[in-house]
Design a protein around this motif. Structure first.
Motif, PDB file in Angstrom:
ATOM      1  N   LEU A 115       3.374  -9.018  -3.311  1.00  0.00           N
ATOM      2  CA  LEU A 115       1.997  -9.481  -3.419  1.00  0.00           C
ATOM      3  C   LEU A 115       1.903 -10.604  -4.453  1.00  0.00           C
ATOM      4  O   LEU A 115       1.245 -11.616  -4.235  1.00  0.00           O
ATOM      5  CB  LEU A 115       1.127  -8.296  -3.842  1.00  0.00           C
TER       6      LEU A 115
ATOM      7  N   TYR B 233       1.488  -1.822   3.231  1.00  0.00           N
ATOM      8  CA  TYR B 233       1.494  -3.171   2.656  1.00  0.00           C
ATOM      9  C   TYR B 233       0.391  -4.026   3.276  1.00  0.00           C
ATOM     10  O   TYR B 233      -0.269  -4.801   2.595  1.00  0.00           O
ATOM     11  CB  TYR B 233       2.866  -3.832   2.814  1.00  0.00           C
TER      12      TYR B 233
ATOM     13  N   TRP C 142      -2.501  -5.729   1.102  1.00  0.00           N
ATOM     14  CA  TRP C 142      -2.757  -7.175   1.223  1.00  0.00           C
ATOM     15  C   TRP C 142      -4.250  -7.430   1.468  1.00  0.00           C
ATOM     16  O   TRP C 142      -4.879  -8.253   0.815  1.00  0.00           O
ATOM     17  CB  TRP C 142      -1.909  -7.743   2.362  1.00  0.00           C
TER      18      TRP C 142
ATOM     19  N   SER D  47      -6.560  -6.782  -1.438  1.00  0.00           N
ATOM     20  CA  SER D  47      -6.528  -7.784  -2.503  1.00  0.00           C
ATOM     21  C   SER D  47      -6.815  -9.185  -1.975  1.00  0.00           C
ATOM     22  O   SER D  47      -6.707 -10.148  -2.694  1.00  0.00           O
ATOM     23  CB  SER D  47      -5.192  -7.720  -3.238  1.00  0.00           C
TER      24      SER D  47
END
Ligand code: URA
Ligand code: SF4
Length: 460
Positions: free
Chosen positions: A20, A80, A84, A87
């Motif tokens: 990230l 994930y 993602w 955020s």
């Protein structure tokens, strides 16, 4: 394409944070799907994290740590993708129940919770005696890799015993002081239950030998099924006796002593499922003597929510909150404040009546910290579903459940208090007014409650 791999939640978290931080999109990352086998060759070393760790909702962290135990190999890449999106402009992703990713993760989470619950309930220990010491062993096959999720439970529950739980994926041993993880044991190795005791000797050695074998290495070097033929695995042959003993008492003692109602939450929490799941909650000791769960009730779109302590004698018998003497006083105060009950949602911090029996009377006892903690998942989920604009906490127990365990009205009432971002207005419990023997303190308490309710009116 970056190829990465994680064996457990912590590894996933570290790797995911780094990915990230360097801005790798989910499409650019390939999470190896095979578990554990010699994959190290493929794993790329990641650039060091360039940015501080991203803040993600605590909700997500706890959900991810559970989903990490799922058997579906896609879990890492799903997590994930969620991280993602959380955020990158979708901080409320997990509240979007119809989003396919959220839906899938929630479903996986539900499967994990059920599996963890079953593991707690169905692990069966047998007693092995060695050098005058008792060691309890169990072989169990959960659907998922939930052992990490129940480790704390078994550790607390059987703190004074030495025990090992072996599953096909991993094993866990407690020697009275520390938990130790070891390799799993395939079902094929224990085709007959009795054989488990033989094979277990290998585990005993692997997990308790001070010069412990590096288990991960060993597992890579040599399949577990060959261990038994290793010369050093032929150990303690005579010490294993009375293997048939089943330890029902240990299991019996588990019932009614789970630390939290979390295991009883329905996998998909809509209001009717939540309510009916709570009816069969047995997470703490209070459900035994009480008549029934008294769940919250009222307007499901309420903007104002009241949280009391626990049902009283009458509430326990009739199954509804705030219908006894304290409830009647509360109604009067609500009326004075100009708040109709049908606009509210009313509930309690603890859903079962705690009392001691004196002759024919049942004397109210305030719930203790354990009860409050155990019962909190119900309250928390109620709040998430109702989504009130303000919560009025009636009394110290509500404050302790919603704010912090050391809550005291006199210290905390003038602070800005919140639960999950929702403002909390704290006041006395109406029964404090009923208990007051002098008219003045009673009037002061009633005034404080009415004023607090009136302040809450602005959220209507
Ligand atoms: N006191 C409470 O806190 N709740 C009730 O439901 C009844 C009395
Ligand atoms: Fe479950 Fe709460 Fe009742 Fe305890 S008090 S059994 S946690 S509903």
């Amino acid at each position: 394409m970056t190829r990465v791999w994680a064996e457990n939640f912590d590894e996933w978290r570290k790797t995911a944070r780094n990915l990230l931080a360097v801005g790798q999109t989910p499409e650019e990352v390939y999470w190896e799907q095979n578990d554990f086998e010699s994959l190290f060759a493929h794993v790329e070393s990641l650039p060091p994290a360039a940015a501080p760790p991203t803040k993600v909702p605590a909700d997500f962290v706890s959900l991810a740590s559970r989903v990490a135990c799922h058997r579906d190999p896609e879990k890492w890449s799903l997590l994930y993708r969620a991280l993602w999106r959380l955020s990158h402009g979708q901080p409320h992703l997990l509240k979007m129940a119809t989003d396919p990713l959220t839906h899938r993760l929630r479903r996986m989470d539900g499967e994990i919770r059920r599996d963890a619950h079953k593991t707690k309930a169905f692990v069966r220990f047998r007693l092995l005696q060695e050098n005058d010491e008792d060691h309890y062993i169990a072989w169990h096959r959960p659907d998922h890799k939930v052992l990490p999720l129940v480790a704390g439970f078994f550790q607390r529950r059987f703190a004074v015993m030495k025990w090992s739980i072996v599953t096909p994926d991993q094993s866990l041993a407690w020697d009275g002081e520390a938990l130790q993880w070891g390799p799993g044991l395939p079902a094929s190795e224990v085709a007959h239950e009795d054989k488990f005791e033989d094979v277990w000797r290998t585990y005993y050695r692997a997990t308790f030998n001070p010069a412990r074998i590096k288990i991960k290495m060993m597992k890579q070097e040599m399949p577990v099924r060959h261990w038994a033929t290793l010369p050093e695995a032929r150990i303690i042959p005579d010490l294993l006796s009375e293997a048939e003993t089943r330890v029902e008492t240990m299991i019996g003692a588990m019932e009614g002593d789970r630390e939290t109602a979390e295991d009883y939450l329905p996998p998909v929490a809509d209001y009717p499922s939540l309510r009916s799941a709570a009816a069969s909650c047995r997470a703490c000791g209070l459900c035994g003597p009480a008549t029934q769960t008294v769940f919250g009730e009222g307007n499901l779109s309420a903007r104002i929510m009241l949280v009391g302590e626990q049902p009283g004698d009458e509430e326990d018998l009739r199954g509804r909150p705030f219908i006894g003497a304290a409830g009647q006083l509360l109604m009067e105060l609500l009326e004075k404040a100009g708040l109709p009950r049908d606009e509210l949602y009313v509930t309690n911090a603890v859903k079962h009546f705690r009392f001691v029996q004196r002759g024919k009377k049942r004397i109210h006892q305030p719930p203790d910290a354990r009860n409050i903690i155990a019962c909190k998942p119900w309250l928390q989920t109620e709040i998430r579903l109702i989504q009130p604009q303000v919560i009025v906490a009636l009394g110290a127990t509500a404050g302790r459940a919603l704010v912090h365990h050391g809550f005291a009205l006199k210290h905390d009432q003038h602070k800005d208090l919140f639960f999950d971002g929702i403002p909390i207005y704290a006041t006395w419990h109406p029964s404090a007014a009923l208990r007051a023997t002098q008219p003045q303190p009673r009037a002061d308490i009633e005034y404080h409650i009415s004023e607090t309710l009136r302040r809450a009116l602005k959220f209507r």
